[in-house]
Write an enzyme that holds these catalytic residues in place. Structure first.
Site, PDB file in Angstrom:
ATOM      1  N   HIS A  80       0.861  -1.188   0.000  1.00 11.93           N
ATOM      2  CA  HIS A  80       0.000   0.000   0.000  1.00 11.93           C
ATOM      3  C   HIS A  80       0.893   1.231   0.000  1.00 11.93           C
ATOM      4  O   HIS A  80       1.728   1.415   0.881  1.00 11.93           O
ATOM      5  CB  HIS A  80      -0.919   0.014   1.211  1.00 11.93           C
ATOM      6  N   CYS A  81       0.714   2.088  -1.013  1.00  9.77           N
ATOM      7  CA  CYS A  81       1.523   3.300  -1.143  1.00  9.77           C
ATOM      8  C   CYS A  81       0.770   4.453  -0.502  1.00  9.77           C
ATOM      9  O   CYS A  81      -0.326   4.814  -0.942  1.00  9.77           O
ATOM     10  CB  CYS A  81       1.808   3.577  -2.620  1.00  9.77           C
ATOM     11  N   PHE A  82       1.355   5.055   0.521  1.00 11.91           N
ATOM     12  CA  PHE A  82       0.697   6.159   1.208  1.00 11.91           C
ATOM     13  C   PHE A  82       0.738   7.448   0.388  1.00 11.91           C
ATOM     14  O   PHE A  82      -0.133   8.304   0.532  1.00 11.91           O
ATOM     15  CB  PHE A  82       1.346   6.384   2.570  1.00 11.91           C
ATOM     16  N   GLY A 137      -2.089   6.994  -1.782  1.00 10.97           N
ATOM     17  CA  GLY A 137      -3.303   6.618  -1.069  1.00 10.97           C
ATOM     18  C   GLY A 137      -3.991   5.433  -1.688  1.00 10.97           C
ATOM     19  O   GLY A 137      -5.228   5.323  -1.625  1.00 10.97           O
TER      20      GLY A 137
END
Length: 275
Positions: A122-124, A127
């Site tokens: 999951h890439c912050f 998002g």
């Protein structure tokens, strides 16, 4: 969990703010400073070439950033009748997995609240989850972000060298630039715009190195046919030729996608989906 949800909102806003500041500094400070006399500037001057290069890198970085968000991994939970994947598997006579059931590398993300196929991480900053549908766009985003930061770093160093009349021939000059500039700023000897450029130099260096390292690590995993989720869970993957692994992610028209932000045209995922 609350901290992760806040980070999932703050990180994209932080990235957009950094991009906006970079655009402003490049278009209104660095590039104009390269023009000595705009009336006599030749067509292929260094300023125009630098501006064209920066716009090309920025367009690819932002274009792939948008595609990573827009082309989000497919929610397999909807395909599994609202999350009842086990019932779909049980309906098969030989208890084999149906085409819509969860694969071994499928993962449920609590932040996105969906099940993604070939989940990587999951890439912050986007998002969004990175999976089979947007992996190539994510790698291109990291690559062009790293190059844009490197381009801005070189232009910023050249601007500071000209404005402050200092040399970066000594590598220690860059390391001591920040503490020396902070003391000058509070004493009134340094302008706010110059202090902003100096702060952005270190930020561009950090983001550029992080994106380059992450992009290199991601490509190595693709060559091995693995995802970060599979490595973290210790899953064993079937050995395949590295060319086949690259084609599954980048597709046959990889050269077009390298120059222009576009979807994974020609990849195995979209061929299976069309069928």
């Amino acid at each position: 969990m609350l901290v992760l949800r806040v980070l999932n909102v703050v990180a994209p806003a932080y990235f957009l703010c950094i991009s906006l500041v970079t655009f402003v500094l490049q278009l209104f400070l660095f590039i104009p400073s390269m023009f000595k006399d705009p009336s006599t500037t030749p067509l292929f001057s260094p300023a125009l070439l630098h501006g064209a290069l920066f716009l090309f890198l920025s367009a690819n970085a932002l274009g792939n950033y948008i595609l990573v968000i827009q082309n989000s991994p497919e929610d397999l939970g909807k395909c599994l009748n609202s999350g009842r994947g086990a019932e779909v598997v049980a309906d098969q006579p030989d208890r084999s997995r149906s085409p819509c059931s969860a694969l071994p590398s499928t993962h449920f993300c609590r932040l996105c609240a969906r099940v993604t196929q070939r989940h990587d991480h999951h890439c912050f900053f986007t998002g969004n989850c990175i999976g089979s549908r947007n992996m190539r766009n994510f790698i291109m985003f990291c690559l062009y972000t790293s190059l844009a930061c490197l381009d801005s770093l070189v232009a910023g160093v050249a601007y500071i060298s000209a404005v402050l009349s200092m040399s970066f021939a000594n590598p220690l000059a860059f390391l001591t630039l920040l503490p020396h500039s902070i003391s000058q700023f509070f004493s009134g000897a340094l302008l706010s715009s110059e202090m902003l450029v100096i702060l952005m130099l270190y930020l561009w260096l950090g983001i550029g190195l992080a994106c380059a390292g992450f992009c290199s690590h991601q490509i190595l995993l693709i060559l091995r046919g693995q995802t970060r989720y599979q490595v973290r869970k210790g899953m064993v993957v079937r050995a395949r030729p590295w060319r086949k692994n690259l084609q599954d992610v980048f597709g046959k028209r990889w050269l077009i996608g390298l120059l222009i932000p576009m979807l994974n045209v020609g990849s195995n995922y979209h061929r299976h989906k069309d069928k």
